[in-house]
Design a protein around this motif. Structure first.
Motif, mmCIF file in Angstrom:
data_model
loop_
_atom_site.group_PDB
_atom_site.id
_atom_site.type_symbol
_atom_site.label_atom_id
_atom_site.label_comp_id
_atom_site.label_asym_id
_atom_site.label_seq_id
_atom_site.Cartn_x
_atom_site.Cartn_y
_atom_site.Cartn_z
ATOM 1 N N VAL A 1 0.828 -1.270 0.013
ATOM 2 C CA VAL A 1 0.219 0.009 -0.129
ATOM 3 C C VAL A 1 1.119 1.200 0.002
ATOM 4 O O VAL A 1 1.680 1.336 0.932
ATOM 5 C CB VAL A 1 -0.834 0.097 1.336
ATOM 6 N N ASN B 1 -1.237 5.555 -3.481
ATOM 7 C CA ASN B 1 -1.900 4.377 -4.055
ATOM 8 C C ASN B 1 -3.013 4.987 -5.037
ATOM 9 O O ASN B 1 -3.695 5.983 -4.823
ATOM 10 C CB ASN B 1 -2.496 3.415 -3.178
ATOM 11 N N LEU C 1 -6.628 4.329 -7.161
ATOM 12 C CA LEU C 1 -7.944 3.710 -7.224
ATOM 13 C C LEU C 1 -8.455 4.083 -8.600
ATOM 14 O O LEU C 1 -8.043 5.032 -9.149
ATOM 15 C CB LEU C 1 -9.071 4.694 -6.415
ATOM 16 N N CYS D 1 -7.432 1.605 -0.031
ATOM 17 C CA CYS D 1 -6.250 0.805 -0.427
ATOM 18 C C CYS D 1 -5.582 -0.107 0.343
ATOM 19 O O CYS D 1 -5.165 -1.275 0.220
ATOM 20 C CB CYS D 1 -5.031 1.774 -0.875
ATOM 21 N N ARG E 1 -8.033 -2.924 0.353
ATOM 22 C CA ARG E 1 -7.985 -3.677 -0.853
ATOM 23 C C ARG E 1 -6.831 -4.629 -0.690
ATOM 24 O O ARG E 1 -6.668 -6.025 -1.128
ATOM 25 C CB ARG E 1 -7.642 -2.856 -2.006
#
Length: 583
Positions: A419, A423, A425, A486, A489
């Motif tokens: 991460v 980062n 998206l 993030c 994720r």
């Protein structure tokens, strides 16, 4: 280069072969038509033979109709083949870029790759379509028309043997002079795209600092350079048309003059010399030869323009990733233990000084490791060696007791989640973005990961909750929200190693503490690397790495470092002994 490009035709090979085949039939029939016209005039009209006129007229209509049909078919096949060729080229380039290591990506700028995938491929597509049509049609018509013209009159047709070399020399001179200019133009296009991309990406900064005029000036300077180079190149290419016209008109005048003399001297008698029908066909063949030369010159110009583009495309297609799987790679990561053994690393083999120097670390699976260091101390470079985003210059990095170079790259990276501070998206719903970590993740797993990352709270405040649409780049969420999404994720990957590269810098200290607490309780077996500027973000870690100028100056717990590391102690005291934020 040509072999590399033709490899992208693949399933469109049949269309690429049929197009010139149809063009050949069309061209041959066009050559037959002037001969039929000569027979129609000499043996039909001049002799008032109606039956012959009807027979030859019917033959002319059939030839013209068939020629038109094959011309349409050739155009359709050429369009399909060229569009398919361009599609495959884009596919091959894009897929090869996906295989690039960071080292390869650093070699090409983003703007340059975008230009090659768009403008350059369009140029090559147009050149390919012209080659399989005009570059086949023109030589066939020119050669056949020359043969037929010499059959009509050897003496008059010698004119072509003078005109063609003159034209060929002129075109060669134009090509040799223009090609370097187009090479320079396309490189400048890369810079232009880079400026536009940078401006749009940082548009908020541009407007907040009122730097619109500065950005406009930058754009204008590069745009003017492209204009100047293109104007120069097109100005030289413009000589192509006058050169063609001089050759055409010179040939027409000479042929008309010589033919008129021959007809007068022969009394329009086919048995003695040139006839009116012969003159008609000769003029038609002359126009076909010169029009063929004009077509070839157009193809020639397009090839000149596309040559620079083709070279740039092949450069990307030929680029090989600097990272490869070894023979019989390891397909399973045992655990999250990490060791660095005498590691030296440089981004360039020619660098005088390594980015990382003599790094030795031994980290057990499940430990939480903090990384502290000033700007430029190579914190990010250190952790990028773990998932093998770069290879070490010398030494060894092992994960689970195995050198990272001996793993299957996908297997290794699937067990290491990173991460970054900035980062990315992607456009799509929150769920779509989170499933980048695990495309098979259930809604329950997504919610759990978001709770660990302290993202569930703000997501539920959105009207559409987890189905909320994220704009490209995540511009409709805050920096802290983006970082937490993030992190969630990354957690969905269920990695054995989790790397947080200053990825909580945009969240408050309370949320930062909650995230770290959740990690400790929920993923105790995952090895966690936390790069941070705040001592409070790493002081509870099992061990902390202190980096300075690419070297590990200290490695130990918070308490140990306060006693042994001057750098760590200074940072700790400057941040109010770990109790306040210093950014």
């Amino acid at each position: 280069m040509i072999k590399k490009l033709l490899g992208s035709i693949r399933e469109y090979k049949k269309d690429a072969l049929l197009a010139p085949a149809f063009v050949t039939v069309e061209a041959v029939l066009e050559i037959v038509i002037p001969t039929l016209m000569a027979y129609l005039i000499d043996y039909g009209i001049n002799k008032n033979n109606m039956s012959f006129i009807l027979e030859v007229g019917l033959a002319l209509v059939l030839c013209a109709g068939i020629s038109l049909l094959f011309g349409v078919l050739a155009g359709k096949k050429a369009a399909t083949a060229s569009a398919g060729f361009a599609k495959n080229l884009r596919h091959d380039m894009y897929y090869n870029v996906q295989k690039f290591s960071f080292f390869n990506i650093d070699k090409f700028s983003t703007a340059s790759i975008v230009t090659r995938l768009t403008t350059d491929i369009t140029n090559v597509q147009n050149a390919f379509m012209m080659v399989i049509r005009m570059a086949i049609r023109a030589p066939i018509i020119m050669i056949c028309a020359l043969i037929m013209a010499f059959r009509v009159s050897h003496n008059i047709s010698v004119i072509f043997l003078v005109i063609i070399p003159v034209l060929g020399f002129g075109l060669f001179f134009i090509a040799a002079y223009v090609h370097p200019i187009f090479e320079r133009v396309f490189k400048t296009y890369d810079k232009l795209n880079g400026v536009v991309q940078e401006n749009l990406h940082g548009i908020r900064v541009v407007k907040s600092f009122i730097r619109e005029e500065h950005e406009e000036t930058k754009f204008q300077q590069i745009s003017k350079k492209i204009f100047a180079d293109f104007s120069k190149a097109e100005g030289i290419l413009a000589f192509n048309m006058p050169l063609m016209q001089v050759c055409v008109y010179a040939a027409m005048i000479l042929i008309s003059w010589l033919s008129a003399q021959a007809i007068v001297s022969s009394g329009n008698n086919p048995a003695v010399g040139l006839t009116t029908g012969d003159l008609t066909s000769l003029i038609t063949y002359t126009m076909q030869i010169l029009m063929s030369l004009m077509m070839l010159s157009m193809v020639f110009v397009m090839i000149i323009i596309s040559r620079a583009s083709a070279e740039r495309i092949v450069e990307v297609l030929s680029e090989q990733s600097s990272l490869h799987n070894c023979e019989n790679p390891v397909m399973e990561v045992k655990d999250g233990s990490v060791t660095f053994e005498d590691v030296n690393f440089s981004y360039s083999r020619k660098a005088e000084k390594p980015v990382l120097c003599k790094v030795n670390l031994n980290i057990k699976s499940g430990e939480t490791i903090g990384i502290i260091g000033g700007t430029g101390s190579s914190k990010s470079s250190l952790v990028q060696l773990i998932p093998r985003l770069y290879d070490v210059t010398s030494g060894h990095v092992t994960v689970g007791g195995v050198d990272v170079r001996n793993y299957d790259i996908k297997t290794l990276r699937n067990q290491v989640a990173m991460v970054l501070q900035k980062n990315t998206l992607f456009s799509g719903t929150i769920k779509d973005n989170l499933r980048w970590g695990n495309k098979e993740a259930t809604d329950e797993q997504i919610v759990k990961a978001c709770k660990l990352a302290q993202a569930d709270g703000f997501i539920n405040e959105f009207p559409d909750k987890y189905d909320t649409y994220i704009d490209q780049g995540g511009t409709n969420v805050s920096g802290g929200q983006k970082q937490r999404l993030c992190i969630a994720r990354a957690l969905l990957k269920k990695p054995k190693i989790l790397i947080l590269d200053d990825s909580t810098s945009a969240v408050d200290t309370k949320t930062d503490a909650l995230i770290r607490s959740a990690f400790k309780e929920e993923i105790p077996d995952t090895t966690k690397f936390i790069i941070a500027q705040r001592i409070s973000s790493v002081q509870d870690a099992d061990k902390i790495i202190v980096l300075d100028d690419g070297q590990v100056t200290a490695f130990g717990s918070h308490e140990e470092l306060l006693k042994t590391s001057d750098i760590y102690r200074e940072v700790y005291e400057s941040q109010g002994k770990g109790g306040t934020t210093h950014e």
